[in-house]
Design an enzyme around this catalytic site. Structure first.
Site, short mmCIF file in Angstrom:
data_model
loop_
_atom_site.label_atom_id
_atom_site.label_comp_id
_atom_site.label_asym_id
_atom_site.label_seq_id
_atom_site.Cartn_x
_atom_site.Cartn_y
_atom_site.Cartn_z
N HIS A 57 -6.77 -0.75 6.41
CA HIS A 57 -6.59 -1.58 7.65
C HIS A 57 -8.14 -1.85 8.31
O HIS A 57 -8.46 -2.79 8.57
CB HIS A 57 -5.69 -0.98 8.66
CG HIS A 57 -4.20 -0.95 8.01
ND1 HIS A 57 -3.85 -1.74 7.23
CD2 HIS A 57 -3.27 -0.08 8.26
CE1 HIS A 57 -2.61 -1.22 6.81
NE2 HIS A 57 -2.09 -0.42 7.53
N LYS A 95 0.93 -1.24 0.11
CA LYS A 95 0.10 0.09 0.12
C LYS A 95 0.84 1.06 -0.04
O LYS A 95 2.00 1.23 0.32
CB LYS A 95 -1.00 -0.15 1.18
CG LYS A 95 -0.16 0.45 2.42
CD LYS A 95 -1.29 0.36 3.63
CE LYS A 95 -1.67 1.58 3.72
NZ LYS A 95 -1.03 2.34 4.96
N ASP A 122 -4.99 6.41 4.55
CA ASP A 122 -3.60 5.79 5.36
C ASP A 122 -4.26 4.52 5.95
O ASP A 122 -3.55 3.48 6.08
CB ASP A 122 -2.95 6.68 6.22
CG ASP A 122 -1.67 6.07 6.61
OD1 ASP A 122 -0.89 5.50 5.84
OD2 ASP A 122 -1.47 6.04 7.71
N LYS A 130 -1.45 -9.96 10.74
CA LYS A 130 -1.56 -9.94 12.38
C LYS A 130 -2.06 -11.23 12.76
O LYS A 130 -3.15 -11.48 12.57
CB LYS A 130 -1.96 -8.58 12.97
CG LYS A 130 -1.39 -7.44 12.68
CD LYS A 130 -1.60 -6.17 13.24
CE LYS A 130 -1.25 -4.88 12.83
NZ LYS A 130 -0.05 -4.86 13.64
C1 BG6 Z 1 0.55 1.81 8.21
C2 BG6 Z 1 0.24 3.25 7.98
O1 BG6 Z 1 0.13 0.98 6.95
O2 BG6 Z 1 0.14 1.13 9.49
C3 BG6 Z 1 1.08 3.78 9.34
O3 BG6 Z 1 0.82 3.65 7.08
C4 BG6 Z 1 0.35 3.14 10.77
O4 BG6 Z 1 0.59 5.23 9.34
C5 BG6 Z 1 0.83 1.81 10.60
O5 BG6 Z 1 1.38 3.75 11.81
C6 BG6 Z 1 0.07 1.00 11.64
O6 BG6 Z 1 0.58 -0.38 11.67
P1 BG6 Z 1 0.80 -1.07 13.29
O7 BG6 Z 1 1.02 -2.33 12.58
O8 BG6 Z 1 1.92 -0.43 14.10
O9 BG6 Z 1 -0.80 -1.16 13.84
#
Ligand code: BG6
Length: 484
Positions: free
Chosen positions: A240, A148, A235, A182
């Protein structure tokens, strides 16, 4: 219990952008950990490819440094790093020209399993894909992995899909959303579809609402340039949070197989109603005496990009009609904590009378940190004085329940990279899924632009802007506390 290592065939993995941030922080340390776990078989090689003028030794020392900084560690013995580095080599290539491609081809081994990881900006995806074919590095068995952001909106995502499709079949394309890798996110599926207990209640008749929170304490750090063009909606929400929503809301797939799972996720996204703009809150963290605010982290001192989003949405299908889903995510919040909470309806009638109080059951799935599941149940407050009800958590921390195995679980990148090698697309996004997600988020972003909407400021270390609390209060509900 001993962690199982599923053997894979020897492979060639080429990482484009191998000297970049993502490769250093995530991809190479993940590969090292898999090496330590014994999952990278003899005869496999990892080839870095980038613009920087490096030789094998230079690349190896860069990787050694990355592994030391971003943690190989776990279970790795003395000397393992040196053995791992022997599997690495490097080729300087010009992604937009012809230099280096023949030499890169000459480095590939005889293994039929070849994966090409595009750890570069999307503007290079087309050029790389075309050259992989032109210089005969890739064939119909090869896999390409893309990161991404997959596009900036529906139009650009479609263009990327079309470009990749000119050179590779959909079954060869692995679009990464690291949330799907995850451990606890996969546990969502295990909890739902491996137990009889929850699924009969998993619908609008019994569920009052669902909350999905992904709270971060970090700021936009060194990524201000990218982030300011994206904001939290692009983002985090479009990918997510959308994936979490899909897994929590989808119908049971017939099999845990790529298209069975992805078909069901796609149906959820397509059933999402457009979001009423009164039901969205945008926020931006402000400066305080000690810390700079969002605008100091990006180039534009008047930026109106959001670092926080909260919204309410509805899924129009038989299972979920009438049950709101509340999503929120933001940076610089009180605590790093991600959880999904399924809040059940109150019992229809209290036999204990109004003084006993009423409480609803909540199933909370903590994604990070302290992965686990809590079920909030109502019991009698101990002691004399009549029947008063209180909530108590039935708490299962995976770390406590599973011991060292929980800690030893591979991280998202380890799992996803090995899935690419195995040729398993279940935890990767299909092209139509990504487009459907943009189709839902685009009107929200366009609405903000049309109305010239400015994000609400919120304090560093808070739970986000006041309006986000109001979004729930107006409906007679409240967010769960963002706490570890
Ligand atoms: C990324 C985003 O995809 O995921 C970031 O671009 C974010 O901005 C990150 O901080 C969060 O990932 P995790 O695994 O730390 O929850």
């Amino acid at each position: 219990m001993v962690s199982r290592v599923i053997p894979v065939d020897p492979f060639d993995l080429v990482i484009f952008g191998a000297t970049g941030d993502l490769a250093r922080r995530k991809i190479l340390p993940a590969l090292f950990r898999r090496f330590c776990a014994g999952q990278i078989p003899e005869g496999s090689q990892i080839i870095g490819a980038a613009r920087s003028d490096l030789n094998d030794a230079g690349f190896r020392s860069l990787v050694a440094e990355a592994v030391r900084e971003f943690g190989g560690g776990r279970g790795c013995e003395d000397g393992t790093l040196e053995q791992f580095l022997e599997r690495l080599s490097y080729e300087t290539i010009d992604a937009k020209g012809t230099d280096g491609w023949k030499a890169l081809k000459a480095r590939l081994g005889a293994s039929p399993v070849k994966a090409f990881y595009f750890s570069v900006g999307p503007s290079l995806f087309g050029e790389l894909a075309e050259r992989l074919r032109r210089f005969d590095l890739a064939d119909d068995q090869s896999r390409v992995v893309v990161e991404k952001p997959f596009g900036h909106d529906l139009e650009t995502a479609r263009a990327l899909n079309m470009t990749l499709a000119q050179h590779f079949d959909e079954s060869q394309i692995y679009r990464i959303d690291h949330y799907l890798g995850k451990e606890t996110v996969q546990n969502l599926m295990a909890v739902r579809f491996g137990n009889m207990l929850f699924e009969p209640l998993w619908n609008a008749q019994y569920v009052d609402h669902i909350q999905i929170t992904v709270a971060e304490t970090v700021d936009v750090g060194g990524r201000g340039g990218y982030y300011d063009r994206s904001g939290a909606m692009r983002d985090m929400v479009q990918n997510h949070l959308m994936q979490l929503l899909c897994l929590i809301a989808m119908e049971p797939p017939a099999r845990f197989e790529p298209d069975s799972v992805r078909d069901e996720k796609l149906k959820v996204i397509r059933a999402l109603d457009p979001v009423d703009y009164h039901h969205i809150v945008r926020g931006q963290y402000s400066a305080d005496e000690e810390q700079p605010g969002y605008r100091a982290h990006v180039e534009n001192p008047r930026s109106t990009t959001e670092s926080f989003v909260a919204l309410k949405c509805h899924i129009s299908n038989w299972r979920w009609a009438g049950t709101p889903f509340y999503l929120r995510t933001g940076k610089k919040l009180h605590t790093r904590a991600s959880e999904i909470a399924v809040v059940f309806k109150d019992a229809p009638h209290s036999i204990f009378g109004p003084d006993a109080g009423r409480h609803s059951n909540v199933l909370a799935i903590r994604l990070q940190p302290n992965e686990g599941i809590t079920m909030q149940v109502t019991i009698k407050e101990p002691g004399p004085g009549g029947m008063r009800l209180i909530d108590v958590p039935l708490d299962m921390s995976f770390a406590e329940a599973l011991g060292p195995d929980a800690e030893d679980a591979p991280d998202a990148y380890e799992r996803l990279i090995m899935d690419v090698i195995r040729g398993n697309q279940t935890l990767f996004m299909r092209g139509d899924e990504v487009e459907a997600a943009w189709n839902w988020t685009d009107p929200i972003i366009e609405g903000w632009q049309r109305r010239g909407e400015v994000p609400k400021p919120y304090e560093t270390g808070s739970d986000g802007p006041e309006d986000a609390l109001m979004l729930m209060h107006r409906d007679g509900r409240k967010w769960r506390k963002i706490r570890r």
